[in-house]
Design an enzyme around this catalytic site. Sequence first.
Site, PDB file in Angstrom:
ATOM      1  N   ALA A   1      52.308  -4.811 -80.677  1.00 15.51           N
ATOM      2  CA  ALA A   1      52.265  -3.542 -80.444  1.00 15.51           C
ATOM      3  C   ALA A   1      52.158  -3.097 -79.075  1.00 15.51           C
ATOM      4  O   ALA A   1      51.820  -2.019 -78.594  1.00 15.51           O
ATOM      5  CB  ALA A   1      51.071  -2.975 -81.328  1.00 15.51           C
TER       6      ALA A   1
ATOM      7  N   GLU B   1      51.391 -18.096 -70.564  1.00 15.44           N
ATOM      8  CA  GLU B   1      52.522 -17.196 -71.166  1.00 15.44           C
ATOM      9  C   GLU B   1      53.734 -17.700 -70.456  1.00 15.44           C
ATOM     10  O   GLU B   1      54.809 -17.855 -70.931  1.00 15.44           O
ATOM     11  CB  GLU B   1      52.294 -15.797 -70.514  1.00 15.44           C
ATOM     12  CG  GLU B   1      52.906 -14.581 -71.283  1.00 15.44           C
ATOM     13  CD  GLU B   1      52.070 -14.392 -72.541  1.00 15.44           C
ATOM     14  OE1 GLU B   1      52.884 -14.462 -73.593  1.00 15.44           O
ATOM     15  OE2 GLU B   1      50.865 -14.401 -72.800  1.00 15.44           O
TER      16      GLU B   1
ATOM     17  N   THR C   1      55.424  -3.272 -62.786  1.00 20.28           N
ATOM     18  CA  THR C   1      55.267  -3.207 -61.294  1.00 20.28           C
ATOM     19  C   THR C   1      54.742  -4.513 -61.009  1.00 20.28           C
ATOM     20  O   THR C   1      54.576  -4.817 -59.791  1.00 20.28           O
ATOM     21  CB  THR C   1      54.482  -1.960 -60.818  1.00 20.28           C
ATOM     22  OG1 THR C   1      53.227  -1.845 -61.531  1.00 20.28           O
ATOM     23  CG2 THR C   1      55.147  -0.652 -60.571  1.00 20.28           C
TER      24      THR C   1
ATOM     25  N   GLU D   1      54.111   0.530 -64.750  1.00 27.16           N
ATOM     26  CA  GLU D   1      54.553  -0.372 -65.912  1.00 27.16           C
ATOM     27  C   GLU D   1      55.756  -1.166 -65.194  1.00 27.16           C
ATOM     28  O   GLU D   1      56.633  -0.683 -64.332  1.00 27.16           O
ATOM     29  CB  GLU D   1      55.302   0.500 -66.917  1.00 27.16           C
ATOM     30  CG  GLU D   1      55.239  -0.131 -68.254  1.00 27.16           C
ATOM     31  CD  GLU D   1      53.607  -0.441 -68.678  1.00 27.16           C
ATOM     32  OE1 GLU D   1      52.983  -1.487 -68.444  1.00 27.16           O
ATOM     33  OE2 GLU D   1      52.960   0.546 -69.142  1.00 27.16           O
TER      34      GLU D   1
ATOM     35  N   SER E   1      48.795  -6.246 -75.891  1.00 26.02           N
ATOM     36  CA  SER E   1      48.406  -7.582 -75.325  1.00 26.02           C
ATOM     37  C   SER E   1      47.569  -8.271 -76.502  1.00 26.02           C
ATOM     38  O   SER E   1      46.525  -9.118 -75.805  1.00 26.02           O
ATOM     39  CB  SER E   1      47.403  -7.358 -74.274  1.00 26.02           C
ATOM     40  OG  SER E   1      48.416  -7.111 -73.041  1.00 26.02           O
TER      41      SER E   1
ATOM     42  N   ASP F   1      48.043  -8.181 -67.819  1.00 22.40           N
ATOM     43  CA  ASP F   1      47.490  -8.231 -69.252  1.00 22.40           C
ATOM     44  C   ASP F   1      46.131  -9.029 -69.119  1.00 22.40           C
ATOM     45  O   ASP F   1      45.263  -8.879 -69.510  1.00 22.40           O
ATOM     46  CB  ASP F   1      48.422  -8.859 -70.194  1.00 22.40           C
ATOM     47  CG  ASP F   1      49.746  -7.754 -70.379  1.00 22.40           C
ATOM     48  OD1 ASP F   1      49.452  -6.593 -69.732  1.00 22.40           O
ATOM     49  OD2 ASP F   1      50.317  -8.357 -70.992  1.00 22.40           O
TER      50      ASP F   1
END
Length: 386
Positions: free
Chosen positions: A124, A161, A34, A32, A127, A173
């Site tokens: 949540a 994004e 990373t 996470e 993704s 993601d």
Amino acid sequence: MINQLTAQFKERYDTQPEARAFAPGRINLIGEHTDYNGGYVFPAAIALGTYGVASKRQDKEIHLYSNNFESVGELVFSLEDLSFKTDHDWGNYVKGMIAYLIEDYPDINTGMNILIEGNIPNGASLSSSASLEMLSGWLVKSLFDLSVDRLQLIHLGQRVENQFIGVNSGIMDQFIVGMGAKDHALLLDTATLEYHEVPAQFGDYVISIMNTNKRRSLTESKYNERRAECETALEELQHHLDIQSLGELSVETFEANAHYITSDTNRRRARHAVTENQRTKDAYQALQHDDFTTFGQLLNASHESLKEDYEVTGQELDTLAETAQQVEGVLGARMTGAGFAGCAIALVHKDSIEQLETDVTTAYVERIGYEPSFYHVSIGDGVKNL
Ligand code: GLA
């Protein structure tokens, strides 16, 4: 879901859809924060996701409707003005994908109707936005028969994004939504984008997803702040070490040079990135040997590091993960995704699922004041036609 969407589309637009697709959501097993540090991630696509149907139009208008955002209503804009608009809300993800695709594919020369419905709980950390980006890219690819491949769509999704929406997220993601494979997790090296599929089988254990049901706030700004902190730490280390990213550092080399990072906060952020990368490689090895106990311990250590060094958990995620860790039959638990709110995962024996849900709900309601939700979903494919 897709048949009902198709029927609804016919009614709304008085024509049959020419493209029908599904894009999944994801969990991340471990690795996470990373992905923007050149490290490893270990995500899996889940059977929850976003469904969409679409057709071309004769004019240049794009009509978007989502059953998840009935109050936003139908969004209508022109192919000739694909700029970001705040009141276009969720539609900006779709718009961004079309805007970037058109740069390379001028064959997108008519408007389109797109109808969407997803079953990923919103906000949540599973993704839902990458799922929407990849779904819309895929629908447009199908409608106009574009030669764009999965990897290109993944890069475009990340660009949407980063540049269109303004979140400096990494590539994890979009990558897993684009490349996911049924019953497999992907071990992805974000420095090279080399990856391999690893069977996501845990013997008698399953992954339980636990949702904080907390409304996310400030997630984007805090996310960008963490990324900037890691970049500052990297710059300071680069005066002394020949590295391109924190992901190149072993834990030993990092510890021997950590004193070059002047801010204590940034040093902890970098420590998380380096140790989490090592945990991800170890977790992969553990899974190769069916050593679920070690795998679970690594999940716990990951959560601890995200809590203490990276500071992206918060009371809700801590309550979920730390309560789950105490339940008999649970080998490990951690937050998944960006953090701050969203979901945690637990590796739980299939006979202990009920116990997990009871214990976690009791502790969560007592401390937080409302209930968490639980999902048990299978690991599914990446974006695909239906
Ligand atoms: C979000 C981002 C990803 C990744 C995770 C944290 O999901 O979109 O790129 O950084 O957070 O691991």
